[in-house]
Structure formats: structure tokens, C-alpha cells
Design a protein around this motif. Structure first.
Motif, PDB file in Angstrom:
ATOM      1  N   GLY A 150       0.608  -1.332  -0.157  1.00 22.02           N
ATOM      2  CA  GLY A 150       0.034   0.341  -0.024  1.00 22.02           C
ATOM      3  C   GLY A 150       1.108   1.130   0.391  1.00 22.02           C
ATOM      4  O   GLY A 150       0.518   2.429   0.820  1.00 22.02           O
ATOM      5  N   HIS A 151       2.131   1.395  -0.605  1.00 15.64           N
ATOM      6  CA  HIS A 151       2.625   2.241  -0.621  1.00 15.64           C
ATOM      7  C   HIS A 151       3.519   3.169   0.485  1.00 15.64           C
ATOM      8  O   HIS A 151       3.984   4.028   0.707  1.00 15.64           O
ATOM      9  CB  HIS A 151       2.425   3.104  -1.794  1.00 15.64           C
ATOM     10  CG  HIS A 151       2.650   3.483  -2.757  1.00 15.64           C
ATOM     11  ND1 HIS A 151       1.221   3.849  -3.636  1.00 15.64           N
ATOM     12  CD2 HIS A 151       2.608   1.954  -3.385  1.00 15.64           C
ATOM     13  CE1 HIS A 151       1.882   4.210  -5.183  1.00 15.64           C
ATOM     14  NE2 HIS A 151       2.463   2.445  -4.710  1.00 15.64           N
ATOM     15  N   GLY A 152       3.468   1.462   1.086  1.00 15.06           N
ATOM     16  CA  GLY A 152       4.045   2.394   2.806  1.00 15.06           C
ATOM     17  C   GLY A 152       5.483   0.894   3.051  1.00 15.06           C
ATOM     18  O   GLY A 152       4.805  -0.094   2.579  1.00 15.06           O
TER      19      GLY A 152
ATOM     20  N   TYR B  57      15.187  14.088  -3.508  1.00 17.34           N
ATOM     21  CA  TYR B  57      13.837  13.530  -2.897  1.00 17.34           C
ATOM     22  C   TYR B  57      13.557  14.398  -1.785  1.00 17.34           C
ATOM     23  O   TYR B  57      12.202  14.015  -1.313  1.00 17.34           O
ATOM     24  CB  TYR B  57      13.315  12.317  -3.475  1.00 17.34           C
ATOM     25  CG  TYR B  57      13.049  12.301  -4.324  1.00 17.34           C
ATOM     26  CD1 TYR B  57      12.146  12.489  -4.877  1.00 17.34           C
ATOM     27  CD2 TYR B  57      14.021  11.470  -5.681  1.00 17.34           C
ATOM     28  CE1 TYR B  57      11.818  11.560  -6.285  1.00 17.34           C
ATOM     29  CE2 TYR B  57      13.809  10.743  -6.898  1.00 17.34           C
ATOM     30  CZ  TYR B  57      12.511  10.831  -7.622  1.00 17.34           C
ATOM     31  OH  TYR B  57      12.113  10.498  -8.718  1.00 17.34           O
ATOM     32  N   GLY B  58      14.282  14.781  -1.151  1.00 14.49           N
ATOM     33  CA  GLY B  58      13.652  14.853   0.759  1.00 14.49           C
ATOM     34  C   GLY B  58      14.587  14.061   1.064  1.00 14.49           C
ATOM     35  O   GLY B  58      14.210  14.569   2.521  1.00 14.49           O
TER      36      GLY B  58
ATOM     37  N   GLU C 286      12.733   3.403   0.095  1.00 15.65           N
ATOM     38  CA  GLU C 286      11.902   5.296   1.049  1.00 15.65           C
ATOM     39  C   GLU C 286      12.313   5.654  -1.351  1.00 15.65           C
ATOM     40  O   GLU C 286      10.823   6.647  -1.057  1.00 15.65           O
ATOM     41  CB  GLU C 286      12.825   6.178   1.769  1.00 15.65           C
ATOM     42  CG  GLU C 286      12.661   4.988   3.331  1.00 15.65           C
ATOM     43  CD  GLU C 286      13.381   5.218   4.423  1.00 15.65           C
ATOM     44  OE1 GLU C 286      13.094   5.659   5.494  1.00 15.65           O
ATOM     45  OE2 GLU C 286      13.980   6.294   3.961  1.00 15.65           O
TER      46      GLU C 286
ATOM     47  N   LEU D  18       9.479   4.700  -2.958  1.00 14.00           N
ATOM     48  CA  LEU D  18       8.246   5.265  -2.003  1.00 14.00           C
ATOM     49  C   LEU D  18       8.052   7.307  -3.021  1.00 14.00           C
ATOM     50  O   LEU D  18       7.092   7.543  -3.559  1.00 14.00           O
ATOM     51  CB  LEU D  18       7.644   5.777  -1.053  1.00 14.00           C
ATOM     52  CG  LEU D  18       7.805   4.359  -0.574  1.00 14.00           C
ATOM     53  CD1 LEU D  18       7.557   4.712   0.998  1.00 14.00           C
ATOM     54  CD2 LEU D  18       6.316   3.366  -0.981  1.00 14.00           C
ATOM     55  N   ALA D  19       9.162   7.540  -3.097  1.00 14.83           N
ATOM     56  CA  ALA D  19       9.096   9.159  -3.618  1.00 14.83           C
ATOM     57  C   ALA D  19       9.142   9.017  -5.376  1.00 14.83           C
ATOM     58  O   ALA D  19       8.652   9.771  -6.029  1.00 14.83           O
ATOM     59  CB  ALA D  19      11.119   9.864  -2.959  1.00 14.83           C
TER      60      ALA D  19
ATOM     61  N   ALA E 273       5.710   8.630  -5.689  1.00 20.99           N
ATOM     62  CA  ALA E 273       4.816  10.025  -5.201  1.00 20.99           C
ATOM     63  C   ALA E 273       5.262  11.110  -6.612  1.00 20.99           C
ATOM     64  O   ALA E 273       4.364  12.053  -7.116  1.00 20.99           O
ATOM     65  CB  ALA E 273       5.151  10.838  -3.995  1.00 20.99           C
ATOM     66  N   TYR E 274       6.106  11.195  -6.835  1.00 21.78           N
ATOM     67  CA  TYR E 274       6.094  12.131  -8.333  1.00 21.78           C
ATOM     68  C   TYR E 274       6.236  12.024  -9.329  1.00 21.78           C
ATOM     69  O   TYR E 274       6.473  12.183 -10.607  1.00 21.78           O
ATOM     70  CB  TYR E 274       8.171  12.551  -7.955  1.00 21.78           C
ATOM     71  CG  TYR E 274       7.934  13.761  -7.216  1.00 21.78           C
ATOM     72  CD1 TYR E 274       7.629  15.214  -7.626  1.00 21.78           C
ATOM     73  CD2 TYR E 274       8.784  12.986  -5.869  1.00 21.78           C
ATOM     74  CE1 TYR E 274       8.366  16.387  -6.916  1.00 21.78           C
ATOM     75  CE2 TYR E 274       8.676  14.696  -5.225  1.00 21.78           C
ATOM     76  CZ  TYR E 274       8.826  15.427  -5.045  1.00 21.78           C
ATOM     77  OH  TYR E 274       8.354  17.459  -4.468  1.00 21.78           O
TER      78      TYR E 274
ATOM     79  N   THR F 247       4.303  11.964 -12.963  1.00 25.79           N
ATOM     80  CA  THR F 247       2.810  13.223 -13.528  1.00 25.79           C
ATOM     81  C   THR F 247       2.692  12.092 -13.912  1.00 25.79           C
ATOM     82  O   THR F 247       2.878  11.695 -15.708  1.00 25.79           O
ATOM     83  CB  THR F 247       3.471  14.213 -13.933  1.00 25.79           C
ATOM     84  OG1 THR F 247       4.724  13.276 -14.470  1.00 25.79           O
ATOM     85  CG2 THR F 247       4.072  14.960 -12.306  1.00 25.79           C
TER      86      THR F 247
END
Lengths: 234, 618
Positions: free
Chosen positions: A75-77, A191-192, A210, A213-214, A217-218, A220
Motif C-alpha cells: 500500500g505504498h508504505g 527527493y528530500g 523509501e 515511494l518518493a 509520489a513524483y 506525473t
């Protein structure tokens, strides 16, 4: 069946069924029992396993595994409860050149498990999951050699390579790739993501997870992300 | 070995409240964590595995916004958000948005609840209500306080032991001496029909009877001290000691209403106090010149430092410092009367602002005024009171209480007026509550009698309360004024986060926290016709009326305690370093613990401000 031809002509799932019929009972056969995630599965419903290994060198045919670290993603975690770290005892002494990189010295390596004991828990954790690694080819090839040596059959798995994902993105945008820009640490910074002091297999597996996941999230895109948007293309 | 060696474990284990967990429980907690990445400008998902989630910010930044878009909080590394993180921020239509790319460590509600059940330290921090958490913090801090300092918490009534020994005024001196010897007491009360006529002490027997060669059969009424100074059973022991120091008496009759309840002597206090503050006050009353008074007052900063070192709370310290300030004013007035002669008309010396509220600090300026009897004649008496005011105010300044920059001092003819003029002025302020009127009003609505004719001060106060109670127009203006200063939302990294305005690098504990509470309490008191002036007393009294709920009163009291204590510790540190004390703190000098509780305190104040605005707002 040579693996190159195999990758070209058959889907991963067909390969899994092929090997399932041939591999004798044992950890690898158990691994092949569980169907691979279908390529059209939404990424958010896909179970991943972020993996990192440390080795005595970069040549799978010659070098040995020293440690294995992994953490599941659902679940993207990242689920830290499933995180594991195994030290593996190599059969030969550790070359000094590699000890400089991973900091695993002979003393500590001797505390590790024989490969025959370290591999089954990894295969068990991988069953039904998509393997994620930074520069996943190395992980894949080392596991492949290990499986061939221990069980006599190759290792096949759906792969997501965080390095390749980034490379694709840069190539698409048409900009040149700066030297070192694709290293795990450099990408995480971009990605911070926090900088981890340690560089053991588990920390780097979490680091790669991680990063995925970044990257997700990015993405598009107007439609929901699917697994085959991410999996490695050969 | 898996999670034990993980850096994530070290990070979580370093954060409140997880730093309170034993090692195995910490590992179990980390195993329950889901790591999530939230891209900037996207919303933080509320749930984790179908349950509300508590998130710890590993890095990045998150904003909490109301449905209206109003900024409620900003959170950075190490901050908690979501489930049980802060009761004051939880509302259905609020949402968290990542301000920067953010990595979160998240736990589902069931895991959080289980942690709270199994570890009281965690429940303590993640209590459902921020107010409860603050109360615990306040209580824990107060437990550290030194017990000998609790004079300000002790009622005189609690110090009284035996029933008072007494005789009627007509009894003979011989009889009195016999009773005192038999009862082994050094003083007795002279009482008839429960009315206190006087006090007789060992000293009176020595000086007025034996030395004067008086007949032992004379009645007590010939030698007793008549109409002695008395204190009520509700007076706190510290104030009583100051009173005794001021009147240079060693025996203080204590009355309960009209009934004589007993006598306290200086020795009753000895077991209960070790502080030098009472000696300081006693010294003040022994000085005969401004110069020597200033010398004695010069010991005050050291006294405050000692109080801080002994763990005294800000409240106690403020009461003590207020007591000393009162003592200085009283002694200066006595000296002024010696110097300029008896006053031509009665007067009352009153203090305003923080001194009136019993919240004076050593950084406070003087605020005072003179209420003159209506028989005052400007041409005849003007010079006398001007000279008196000048003498006292300059004397106070010499003793370390700076002149009030706003000229709220008895030296200003505006604040040196007969009672009728004061009443007219109060009426004018209340009926025409423009900003200037409110500014002056807010200073003088907190008014306390210090010296002189107490009836003048009491008359003025009661006419004030009669006029303000239930006066909705005035109260709505006063409320508007009280709400001009809103506490900040909290902290973000090393900045103070205030809604709307820019972030600033310093926090003014007085303006951001203490003043808004003082102003709220003033509105409650004036609205309810409550005669108290001290903020805590006002809140307590308002909590029993319709003006404020009991829990609201308690929450605000706790918030005030925490804010004042934080300010007090800050000032004590400054004193120690030889810096002029102020109320400005840099967020990075605050511990995460202090930050968290300050945030809770601010949230309480904001909540009460909102509900006051609904009640009296325009």
C-alpha cells in the motif's frame, strides 16, 4: 532453457510456471508456488520487497554474498515489522578491497549464517512480492547464481530498479546524466529523504524502498500507476 | 538482530514520548511503524491500515489547516501529528498538508492505544486532552518545589492550634498573669461576648505593669493593646508574616468572621519557612532613609535567584516579590508622612497592574495612584500630595522599580484625584469604552489597596464592579481589546509560528502567553462582578459562575502556571548570568518538552479566546 532467451520469449509468469514444474521440493520450489503479481496490477495494491545485498565484489560468478537486508512495502508504505537483516558467512576470506566498502570484516562475517540458511528466509519473504533494489540487476544476478548453486535452478522475479526508473526519467527529459547523480544517496537527497549514516544491507534496502515511494509520489500521470509502469525492461 | 541496530530506531527512541520506552518496547513500537513518503503540497492520508494514524515527522514539514484554509499549526522534524497528537487540533474538517517533501513514521490507532495502555509515560504524553497533559507537567514541576516555601499556600486558619486563651477586659492584671503562667503562653486575648477588645503580651506586663509600678488589681483594659491588628483565617501565612513585620508585632490575633479564632506568633512560622524574604520585609520596615531602603531592596534579585534555585514556582515568587514591593511602598509612605507631616485629608495609596494582581516580578515597572478623600482641596492640599507622591515614586525607583513609562504613577496629577473624580472617570471609561479609555481602564480595573484609608479604595472598586457587571456593551469592547493579542500557534523549527503574521525568531512569553490570560481573567471578573484582582483567584472565582466553566478555569490556570514558570526560569537564568531579566526567549533555547507544553498552553488560551469572542464578541 537459457535465461536470455527465456526473458525475451516468455512472460515472467510463464517462466515461473515452467520452473515450478521442474524445481524439486525445497525453498525455491516454495517460492515458485506463489503466483507473480500481474503486470497490470495497480502499484498501490502491489506487494514489494525492497532488498539490498553486500558482496565481496561485483562479479556474481566469482564473488560471494556477505549480507542480506530487506523490508516489505504494501500500500505504498514500508512495513518495518517485516524488516530483516542477515549476515552471510562467505566460504573464502573477504578481500580487503571490499571490506573497505561495506565494513564487514572476517571476524564479523564468521558470525554469519551459511548461505544455505540465509537464502530460504529471503525466498519466503519474496514469494508473491516484487523485488525492489537500487541497481536491481546485481541483486538479481547474485540470487540467481546462489539459487543455481544451492538448488540447481535459476531465480526469476519481477524487478523494479530504482536506478533504472530515474535513468528513464532523465533520458525522457533529454538532459545529460551527471556522474554520480544516480547513486542512492544522491537520489535520496534529491527527493528530500534523510541521509542515513549506516550503509549496511538493511539500511540500504530501506533507503531503496523509501526512494521508490518518493519516485512513485513524483510520477506525473493521470491514470493510476500500474506495476508494469515500474518494472524493469530488458 | 534486525531492527535493534537500525538508525530509524535511534531516531524514534530520541523523540518524546518514545524516549520514555524501555528498549524492548521501543523495538516493538518500531516494528509497528509504516514509513510513508508524502510529496510536497499533497495531503497526508488520515488512515493507516484502515485506522486513524499517529505520525512522527522524520524530515520535511507539514501544515495543519482548517477547512477555511486558516493555518493552525506547522510541524517539522520530530513533531507528532494525527491521532492523539493534540486534542486541540483534532477536528473533522482539518487536514494536514505536506509543505515540503516529507517522510513520516506512522502508527495505526490500535497500536497507539495499546502503547498508552501498557506504558503510562506514553499515555501521559498522548493523553486525549492537551490540557490534561499540561496539568501533569505543571504538577510535576510543582512537586519539585521546596516545601518550606509553601507559606503562600498556607492559610492562617491551618496554623492555629489550641483555642485562644482569653479574659474579659474587666479581669485583673494579676489574674491574667496567673492564667498566662498556667497555660504557658506569652500572650492572651481580651475578649468579651466574642468581641476582641485587645491583646496582652508578656512585654506589656513587663513594660506597662512592672516597670510602671501599676497596681496588679487594675483591670486588663488599662494595659492591653487596644484594637489590635488582626488577620482573617483565610489570609495566607506569608501575607500575615509581612503584616507582622510591618507592624513590628509578634502576636497576631486571627478572626473568623467576627469570631476570634486564635493567635499566631512569629514562632508558629519558623518551622514552616526558611526563606529570607520575610527578613527582607522586616528589614524594610526598619529603614529610615531612602538610601538604606534601596540597599535592602538591592538584595531582592539574589532572593529571587535563591527562590528559583530552591524550585519555587513563579506564582509563589511573584507573591513574595509583590509583598516586598508593597512593603517598600508602605515604608516609603510612612517615611513621607514623617518628612512632610500628617496628611491634610485621608488618602489611599493604591497599586495597579501586575502589582495589584500579586504578579509583580523584579522586571516590573511601578504602577500606582492616589485616591484622595473628597474633602481634598487642590489649592490647600495639592502641594502636600505632590511632594508625597514624588518622594514615594522616586524612592521606589531608587529601590529598583523603574518609573512607569506610561506615567501611571501618583506623581501624575491625573492619577492623584479625589474619590468622586475617580468614580466619574471610571464611569466615563465604562460608558465610553474607546481605545484610550480601555487602555487606562485595563490598568486601573486591576486595583489594590496598599496603604492609607482602605475605605476609599473599597468604595471605588465596588462602584466599578457595580457598573461593569452584566454591562454587555462595555464587556464586548473589553473582550475586543482582550482578543487583540493572540498566542502563537506553536513552533516550527526555530521559529515562533503565529497565525497570519510572519514567523519570528523570538517568543515573548509575557505578551504571547501571560497577558492574554490576564486579560481573559479580567473580562470574566468584571462581567461577573468578581472582586478578586489576582488572575488565578479571578479564574477560580469565575469557574464557579456562569462566566467560565470549572474545567475552563482550571485549564487556564494551568496554562498560566506553565507560562509563568517558564518565564520565571528564563529570568532566573538571566539573573544568574548578570543579564537584565526580560520575557523574550529564543525557541531553540527551549526543550522539546517545554515547546510541547507551551503549544498546549497556547491552544488552551486560543480556545478560551474563541469562546469569549462568541459570548461578548461584536
Amino acid at each position: 532453457m537459457g535465461s536470455f532467451v527465456c526473458r525475451r520469449l516468455f512472460s515472467l509468469e510463464q517462466q515461473r510456471l515452467w520452473w515450478l514444474k521442474r524445481v524439486p521440493a525445497g525453498p525455491l520450489r516454495d517460492y515458485y508456488q506463489v503466483p507473480f503479481t500481474k503486470p497490470a496490477t495497480p502499484s498501490v495494491s502491489t506487494d514489494y520487497l525492497a532488498l539490498d545485498i553486500e558482496t565481496t565484489g561485483l562479479v556474481p560468478q566469482r564473488d560471494e554474498l556477505l549480507s542480506i537486508g530487506f523490508v516489505p512495502i504494501s500500500g505504498h508504505g514500508l512495513r518495518l515489522g517485516g524488516a530483516r537483516h542477515y549476515l552471510v558467512r562467505p566460504e573464502r576470506d573477504i578481500p580487503e578491497s571490499s571490506a573497505v566498502v561495506h565494513g564487514i570484516l572476517d571476524d564479523r562475517a564468521r558470525e554469519g549464517l551459511p548461505l544455505a540458511d540465509a537464502l530460504p528466509p529471503l525466498l519466503k519473504a519474496l514469494a508473491g512480492r516484487v523485488l525492489v533494489a537500487h541497481s536491481a540487476r546485481i541483486e538479481h544476478d547474485f540470487l540467481d547464481i546462489a539459487c543455481r548453486r544451492l538448488y540447481g535452478y535459476p531465480f526469476v522475479a519481477p524487478l523494479v530498479d530504482t536506478l533504472e526508473l530515474e535513468q528513464r526519467k532523465i533520458v525522457r527529459s533529454g538532459s545529460p546524466i551527471a556522474p554520480g547523480a544516480l547513486r542512492l544517496d544522491a537520489l535520496r537527497q534529491q527527493y528530500g529523504l534523510p541521509r542515513y549514516r549506516a550503509h549496511d544491507a538493511l539500511s540500504d534496502a530501506i533507503g531503496a524502498g523509501e526512494l521508490l515511494l518518493a519516485q512513485i509520489a513524483y510520477r506525473t500521470s493521470n491514470r493510476p500507476l500500474r506495476l508494469d509502469d515500474l518494472t524493469r525492461r530488458y | 538482530m534486525d531492527i535493534e541496530e537500525l538508525e530509524i530506531r535511534d531516531f524514534i527512541g530520541a523523540q518524546r514520548p518514545f524516549d520514555q520506552l524501555p528498549a524492548e518496547a521501543l523495538v516493538a513500537t518500531v516494528e509497528a511503524i509504516t514509513v510513508r513518503y508524502v510529496r510536497r503540497e499533497t495531503e497526508i492520508p488520515e488512515t493507516e491500515q484502515g485506522e486513524p494514524a499517529l505520525s512522527l515527522v522524520r524530515n520535511g514539514a507539514v501544515e495543519l489547516r482548517a477547512e477555511t484554509g486558516e493555518l493552525l499549526a506547522r510541524l517539522g522534524e520530530g513533531d507528532l501529528l494525527g491521532y492523539r497528537a493534540s486534542a486541540h487540533e483534532l477536528a473533522k474538517n482539518h487536514h494536514y498538508v505536506a509543505l515540503e517533501d516529507t517522510l513520516l513514521y506512522r502508527m495505526p490507532a490500535s497500536v497507539v492505544d495499546r502503547l498508552c495502555d501498557e506504558h503510562s509515560q506514553i499515555a501521559w504524553f498522548l493523553a486525549p486532552a492537551g490540557a490534561g497533559r499540561l496539568r501533569d507537567a505543571v504538577r510535576h514541576h510543582d512537586e519539585a518545589s521546596d516545601s518550606p516555601l509553601n507559606l503562600t499556600d498556607t492559610r492562617l486558619g491551618d496554623l492555629l492550634g489550641r483555642e485562644p486563651i482569653h479574659l474579659p477586659p474587666a479581669a485583673s492584671i494579676r489574674r491574667a498573669a496567673e492564667v498566662m503562667s498556667a497555660e504557658k503562653v506569652s500572650s492572651m486575648l481580651v475578649v468579651e461576648e466574642d468581641v476582641l477588645f485587645g491583646v496582652l503580651t508578656d512585654r506589656d506586663l513587663r513594660l506597662r505593669v512592672i516597670a510602671a509600678g501599676l497596681d496588679y488589681d487594675s483591670p486588663l483594659s488599662d494595659v492591653m493593646t487596644m484594637a489590635p491588628v488582626t488577620a482573617s483565617v483565610d489570609t495566607n501565612a506569608y501575607d500575615a508574616l509581612l503584616m507582622m513585620a510591618r507592624h513590628r508585632i509578634h502576636h497576631l490575633p486571627v478572626v473568623d468572621g467576627h469570631h476570634v479564632a486564635g493567635v499566631v506568633t512569629a514562632s508558629d512560622f519558623i518551622e514552616r519557612h526558611t526563606t529570607s524574604s520575610v527578613y527582607l520585609a522586616a528589614d524594610i520596615h526598619r529603614q529610615d532613609t531612602v538610601e538604606t531602603l534601596a540597599e535592602v531592596a538591592g538584595r531582592l534579585p539574589l532572593l529571587v535567584q535563591n527562590l528559583a534555585a530552591a524550585g519555587a514556582s513563579a506564582e509563589r515568587t511573584q507573591r513574595i516579590v509583590t509583598g516586598i514591593a508593597d512593603a517598600l511602598a508602605i515604608r516609603l509612605l510612612e517615611l513621607a508622612e514623617l518628612k512632610f507631616g500628617a496628611p491634610p485629608v485621608d488618602y489611599a495609596w493604591v497599586v495597579a497592574g501586575s502589582q495589584a494582581r500579586g504578579e509583580f516580578t523584579i522586571a516590573s515597572d511601578q504602577d500606582n495612584a492616589l485616591i484622595l478623600d473628597d474633602a481634598y482641596d487642590d489649592a490647600r492640599d495639592g502641594d502636600y500630595f505632590e511632594a508625597l507622591a514624588r518622594f514615594v515614586c522616586d524612592g521606589l525607583a531608587a529601590c529598583g522599580q523603574a518609573h512607569c513609562p506610561g506615567e501611571v504613577m501618583a506623581t501624575n496629577p491625573e492619577w492623584r484625584e479625589p474619590l468622586a473624580n475617580w468614580q466619574a472617570r471610571f464611569a466615563h471609561w465604562i460608558d465610553n469604552p474607546d481605545p484610550t479609555a480601555l487602555m487606562h481602564g485595563c490598568t486601573f480595573f486591576d486595583l489594590r489597596h496598599v496603604y492609607g484609608d482602605a475605605a476609599l479604595s473599597a468604595t471605588l472598586r465596588s462602584s466599578l464592579l457595580e457598573r461593569t457587571r452584566g454591562n454587555t456593551i462595555f464587556l464586548s469592547h473589553l473582550t475586543g481589546n482582550a482578543l487583540t493579542r493572540q498566542p502563537p500557534l506553536g513552533f516550527f523549527r526555530n521559529f515562533v509560528l503565529s497565525g497570519g503574521r510572519d514567523e519570528t525568531g523570538v517568543l515573548d512569553l509575557k505578551l504571547a502567553g501571560v497577558v492574554p490570560i490576564v486579560e481573559l481573567a479580567r473580562v470574566y471578573a468584571l462581567a461577573g462582578g468578581i472582586d478578586e484582582v489576582n488572575t488565578r483567584e479571578r479564574l477560580k472565582a469565575a469557574g464557579t459562575t456562569d462566566e467560565l466553566s470549572e474545567s475552563g478555569a482550571r485549564d487556564l490556570g494551568d496554562a498560566l502556571t506553565f507560562l509563568s514558570d517558564t518565564r520565571f526560569r528564563h529570568q532566573a537564568r538571566q539573573l544568574e548570568s548578570g543579564i537584565e531579566p526580560d520575557s523574550l526567549v529564543a525557541p531553540d533555547s527551549l526543550s522539546r518538552f517545554e515547546r510541547g507544553h507551551l503549544k498546549d498552553a497556547f491552544a488552551i488560551v486560543r480556545t478560551m479566546q474563541r469562546s469569549l469572542a462568541q459570548r461578548f464578541g461584536r
